[in-house]
Design a protein around this motif. Sequence first.
Motif, PDB file in Angstrom:
ATOM      1  N   LYS A  33       0.963  -1.187  -0.056  1.00 31.16           N
ATOM      2  CA  LYS A  33      -0.048  -0.081   0.200  1.00 31.16           C
ATOM      3  C   LYS A  33       0.819   1.223  -0.089  1.00 31.16           C
ATOM      4  O   LYS A  33       1.582   1.629   0.888  1.00 31.16           O
ATOM      5  CB  LYS A  33      -1.129   0.009   1.167  1.00 31.16           C
ATOM      6  CG  LYS A  33      -1.860  -1.369   1.396  1.00 31.16           C
ATOM      7  CD  LYS A  33      -2.748  -1.278  -0.067  1.00 31.16           C
ATOM      8  CE  LYS A  33      -3.636  -2.523   0.092  1.00 31.16           C
ATOM      9  NZ  LYS A  33      -4.312  -2.716  -1.139  1.00 31.16           N
ATOM     10  N   PHE A  68      -4.847   3.011   1.765  1.00 33.23           N
ATOM     11  CA  PHE A  68      -5.267   1.597   1.966  1.00 33.23           C
ATOM     12  C   PHE A  68      -6.525   1.532   0.975  1.00 33.23           C
ATOM     13  O   PHE A  68      -7.629   0.869   1.172  1.00 33.23           O
ATOM     14  CB  PHE A  68      -5.839   1.203   3.233  1.00 33.23           C
ATOM     15  CG  PHE A  68      -4.760   1.040   4.289  1.00 33.23           C
ATOM     16  CD1 PHE A  68      -3.866  -0.223   4.264  1.00 33.23           C
ATOM     17  CD2 PHE A  68      -4.322   1.758   5.109  1.00 33.23           C
ATOM     18  CE1 PHE A  68      -2.911  -0.506   5.098  1.00 33.23           C
ATOM     19  CE2 PHE A  68      -3.391   1.829   5.832  1.00 33.23           C
ATOM     20  CZ  PHE A  68      -2.603   0.689   5.971  1.00 33.23           C
ATOM     21  N   ASN A 477      -0.729  -1.033  -5.103  1.00 36.91           N
ATOM     22  CA  ASN A 477      -1.677  -0.066  -5.370  1.00 36.91           C
ATOM     23  C   ASN A 477      -0.961   1.251  -5.994  1.00 36.91           C
ATOM     24  O   ASN A 477      -1.539   2.318  -6.177  1.00 36.91           O
ATOM     25  CB  ASN A 477      -2.679   0.194  -4.299  1.00 36.91           C
ATOM     26  CG  ASN A 477      -2.158   1.228  -3.134  1.00 36.91           C
ATOM     27  OD1 ASN A 477      -0.942   0.980  -2.853  1.00 36.91           O
ATOM     28  ND2 ASN A 477      -2.968   1.340  -2.378  1.00 36.91           N
TER      29      ASN A 477
END
Length: 515
Positions: A33, A68, A477
């Motif tokens: 993350k 997140f 991500n």
Amino acid sequence: MSFQQGLSGLNGAAKSLDVIGNNIANASTVGFKGSQTDFADIYANSLSGATGSQAGIGVSVSTIAQQFTQGSLETTANPLDIAINGGGFFRTSVNGAIQYSRNGQFQMDKNGFIINAQLAQITGYVADATGKILAGAPVPIKINPGDMPPQATTKINTQVNLDSRVQMPTTVPFDANNTDSYNKQIPTNVYDSLGNAHVMSTFYVKTGGSSWDIYVASDSQEITSMKVAATVQTDPAAIAARAAFQTAVTTVPLSAGAVIAAAQSYATAAGTAVTTAATAAGASAAQLAAIAATYVGPAAASQNGGFTPDQIDAAIDAAVNVPAVKAGSLIFNSTGTLDRTAMLALVPPQTLPINVSLPIFPATGATPLLAMALDLTGSTQIAAAFSEKSTVQDGYAGGQLTSFASDANGVILGQYSNGRTRALAQIVLANFTDPNGLQPLGNNAFAETSASGGPLVGTPNTGSLGTLRSSSTESSNVDLTAELVNMITAQRAYQANAQTIKTQDQVLQTLVSLR
């Protein structure tokens, strides 16, 4: 004159570049993350309380906040790769210490525990021997490699259509080996207590315009006269005894005692052969006793009339073949559906399901009688061809564990060589009120802190917890394009802050140079 603003700007830009660099470095880290740097301006307190004339003394890094957000899911070839689609973290145990991670790259160690690359064991709920999940305190999941035990058939749910246009059989009584004595035969595989498969045949015999009798036969009951003849005609002892009988009756002078003795010898040999075959076929005690009565003892010859082998065979055959007993009856109404009221009026009353006790064939050491409930609810009698619309039975053979994978709810399903599946365990997930309060431990792991709050543990797809996807991983991500743009921006900010220091230096030099 102060260099403070420029220095704080340089520190902030450098910290931002560190965060961006870490994001870029982990762009390929599963479950990573990304973070972003949050800044806050700095003002000195004023004694007068007025701040309108304050220029500020620079910038500070207020926090480095992890983002997140959901990473994309990528399919892999490992069934133990598991991705979380939604909120939550995997709950793992490292020497008893609990950690949390979004990295779902797992494997099984030599002891059967599911672990990640850092040897952290994933935790969840275990299942009992029947596959029922036992909720409680999460424990490290260990896969049980044991075989699935067999289950004897206890119930059969079947739906059939019985053709209303057919006539009653021309031959009575019912004989499983005479197709003229019944209208339809439907075979079904059933299993004994050891998991051996047997063929159960259900016979439908029309007895009236809307009434049918049902007979049930298994492979253990098919001891026919043809089989008796074949048994004695291939048994060496019976063949020798028959030849001795022929010799006795053709010897001159004829000895009645020799003929009787030869007949007794044949009766013993033939009866023994048939008893052995019948026992292996799972014949009932009554059948075996009837067979034995035709040849055991000194009176065997006289019991068989003219003492010939053919007459002895006929006596044994008669003892073997006992009349079939019907299992139950069905009555249909004018619309072709079951008339339960009419069935209850029968003597004895007929209800569904029909209780069936099926002898086992061949004898395998399993329970000799298979007690089952045969439910024909939903069966019909209309003017259409005989058809078996659905048959489901609950027995199965034993099986070895061949593979396993998790479903969307975290249940790890084992697949067995007998074609069945069974739950082995269930993975749990954990979530936090403030995930940003978690302490990064490295190796894709986090630990709870007072800032994060306590873990909210539960099964996937409940509450704020996401679902699981087997044979998949969650990519980082980090958006590389955005990070490269952010890096350019941070670089320019660093250069601009350096320029303010340079300008301050030039101004200071000008001031010092005044004469």
